[in-house]
Design a protein around this motif. Sequence first.
Motif, PDB file in Angstrom:
ATOM      1  N   ASN A 254     -42.681 -66.414 -16.194  1.00 49.72           N
ATOM      2  CA  ASN A 254     -42.069 -65.198 -16.727  1.00 49.72           C
ATOM      3  C   ASN A 254     -40.940 -65.527 -17.686  1.00 49.72           C
ATOM      4  O   ASN A 254     -40.769 -64.866 -18.720  1.00 49.72           O
ATOM      5  CB  ASN A 254     -41.562 -64.324 -15.576  1.00 49.72           C
ATOM      6  N   ALA A 255     -40.151 -66.554 -17.369  1.00 49.76           N
ATOM      7  CA  ALA A 255     -39.058 -66.965 -18.265  1.00 49.76           C
ATOM      8  C   ALA A 255     -39.617 -67.444 -19.601  1.00 49.76           C
ATOM      9  O   ALA A 255     -39.083 -67.122 -20.672  1.00 49.76           O
ATOM     10  CB  ALA A 255     -38.226 -68.062 -17.606  1.00 49.76           C
ATOM     11  N   ALA A 256     -40.708 -68.231 -19.562  1.00 51.29           N
ATOM     12  CA  ALA A 256     -41.334 -68.715 -20.797  1.00 51.29           C
ATOM     13  C   ALA A 256     -41.807 -67.542 -21.653  1.00 51.29           C
ATOM     14  O   ALA A 256     -41.655 -67.544 -22.883  1.00 51.29           O
ATOM     15  CB  ALA A 256     -42.502 -69.635 -20.457  1.00 51.29           C
ATOM     16  N   LYS A 257     -42.344 -66.515 -20.968  1.00 54.93           N
ATOM     17  CA  LYS A 257     -42.843 -65.334 -21.684  1.00 54.93           C
ATOM     18  C   LYS A 257     -41.702 -64.537 -22.309  1.00 54.93           C
ATOM     19  O   LYS A 257     -41.761 -64.163 -23.491  1.00 54.93           O
ATOM     20  CB  LYS A 257     -43.634 -64.457 -20.711  1.00 54.93           C
ATOM     21  N   VAL A 258     -40.647 -64.288 -21.540  1.00 57.96           N
ATOM     22  CA  VAL A 258     -39.515 -63.490 -22.024  1.00 57.96           C
ATOM     23  C   VAL A 258     -38.804 -64.186 -23.173  1.00 57.96           C
ATOM     24  O   VAL A 258     -38.361 -63.552 -24.131  1.00 57.96           O
ATOM     25  CB  VAL A 258     -38.535 -63.200 -20.858  1.00 57.96           C
ATOM     26  N   MET A 259     -38.694 -65.518 -23.098  1.00 52.87           N
ATOM     27  CA  MET A 259     -38.016 -66.265 -24.150  1.00 52.87           C
ATOM     28  C   MET A 259     -38.893 -66.504 -25.375  1.00 52.87           C
ATOM     29  O   MET A 259     -38.415 -66.993 -26.400  1.00 52.87           O
ATOM     30  CB  MET A 259     -37.547 -67.620 -23.602  1.00 52.87           C
TER      31      MET A 259
END
Length: 780
Positions: free
Chosen positions: A550-555
């Motif tokens: 999710n962090a990879a997606k949001v960033m």
Amino acid sequence: MFKNYIIIAIRNILRQKGYSIINILGLAVGLASVILILLWVKYEFSYDHSNKNVDRIYRLGQTISYSSGPLNTFSMPGPLSAAVKENFPEVEESFRYSHSGMILRYKEKKFSEEIVYADKELFSVLTVDFIAGDPNAIFDDYFSVVISEKIAQKYFGGENAIGKILKFSSDKNFKVSGVYKDLPLNSSLRFDVCIPFEHLEKDRDTKIEYGWNFCGTYVLLKEGITWDAAEAKLKNFYPIASERPESNVELWLWPMTKMHLYNYSGGGMIATIYMFILIASVILIMACINFMNLATARSAKRSKEIGLRKVMGANRKHLVNQFIGESIFTSFLSLFVAILLVYLILPSFNVFTEKELVFDFADPVIIGGLIALTLITGMIAGSYPALYLSSFRPIIVLKGFASKGKSGAMFRKVLVVFQFTLSIVLIIGTIIIFKQLSFIQDRDIGLQNDNVIYIRMRGEVNEKFEVLKPMLLTNPNIEYISRTSSLPFMIGSTTGSIGWDGKAEEEHIQLSFSSVDYDFEKTMGMKMAEGRYFSEEFGTDSSAVVINENAAKVMGFENPVGSWLSWGEGSRFTIIGVVKDYNFRPMSEEISPLVIFEAPEYCQFILIKLNNSDVKAAIASIEEKWDELFPNYPFTYTFMEDRYREMYEREEKSGELFKYFAFLAIFISSLGLFGLTSFLAEQKTREIGIRKVLGSSVSGIVRIMSKEFIMLIIIANIIAWPLSWYLGRQLLDDYAYRTEMSWWVFLGATLISFAIALLTISYQSIKAARSKPIDALKYE
């Protein structure tokens, strides 16, 4: 006149004992259920009202706006409490507090305790009754500690606790300066040990500065200051906003009176309260329906009495008063039985709910409430029968034609359909609740909690971890050992100060973060989506991070491995891997961005993965090594799987209560159906005799008697299905991850409703069908 009504009511009860028992028992069970639910509801609404100034006490909260969305939190920076009090004359007092685990020792006694770091103002804002010590001087000494009566008894027995020295796991000695009465269980902020807030910075390496949100803050508003007025002035106050324009923060106040029942973002315990108030209403309505059904069904039995009374001069008003009076009299008999049931059940009910509910007849609210509830129940239950029976015309009833009317029969059918509609909704609701609980507990959250125990690290434990670990790994029953700053499914730490490769200037997102060591991935069975996890083989991993999907997606990372993150000035970390998303917060929240650091120095928990060979032997071995290495720290452990289930303990207990009260509602409904079937069998005695003489079988007669009720159950299911679907969706909307409302839930409820109806009907139907025809033909 009133005395005459009572005498007639008693005669009718004694004359028809079977129907009277059904009526009284049904109402008694209904009233007992309602009393228990209302006692529970009253207790939940009483939270924090032991504080004299509860209407003026508010918890300070903040909304931090990120480009990824707003964050509402009660975690506040340490300096804000004093700044609010200094800058706003509306605030009379304020205090900060924070919880922590600690080992306390006195002579040979040592226990693990939950302590509170707090400002001394806590004791002037909250109502805390001291039984020893000077409340105005409790923290005059920097190394002072105040304790509850329970803790004083635990450590010092009958000795005077004031002046006694408690040794903390931080190797500091604290002198007892005050002892207070144990705080009520219905308090949102409960604690047994309290020390000055200033110790927090050294004990837990906590930064008392803006941007470091870690403590709770309460304020006491001055008399006459309204919630809205104070909140409007506080809203845009944040001392560092001018220094950090990106800090888009709004402050708000949340009343202490709402804390237990309401969540600031919506929902909360209040939804459960409303659900049980609804169940109480349904149970009472079902009990009243039983009374109406049986009273109208037996109308023919009393029709001649009514006709004679009217011929002798009684008007309709007198008859209505008589029948409602009889109903109220029956309700008070039921109340007496209900009170006995409540006294029998309440101790077990308290154990199950972990409450301190008291059924106190000295409380005028309880007495008045019971009398009002019983009068209302009696009037509702007796209203239709009174109006229906009093409407009979003397000339018709004296000729014996009153029983041929269809209005009473139609009304009974409507009530039966209504009862079973509610029963089916309750059955479906119960199945959905337990299906969701099972879904939560059995769902693969992306971690392996089974056979993992955790131990909180205190004092020197973290320093000697590298000594402890190899000692424990010699046991073949232990697979892996690791450390973490937060339990894997309870990560509450967040930050908005993260930068990353390619970040736009206006982007600000909230990320959760956790600190671990090298073996965390193996211990918890995590799965990597890309790259690798931390490893001792790489000396640079202390400046590396692992993020979730999710962090990879949001960033906006397409290839995150090899990119960088920054936190604060000059702190840059290389992304070495992406872990597959897992639930690190309750199921009511969606998975959000997570960053994992390799930073053992910030870890607070030891995680130990056991195999299935001999768990008891493994734990005994761990305890032996622990006591050898840490003689001053008691060995206490928890199975992670048990702690995970505890997160949903409230939902589980609410589900169990729902199940029990739903069962009682269905029992009351079945009791009414049993009474109606008994009356129908009695009414058709001669018809059954004639059918048997003409060759009808037992099964044929049972089918004829059951046919009418089966049709009513079918209609009830048709009504209940869409209603249950709607209510089920509302119930499941509180969870970000939820079970499906499968078709078998509705089909299962239908089959259960038919089974209940058939079992209820079958006894009287078979009994009537197997009676001797000669007895039936003689029946008058």
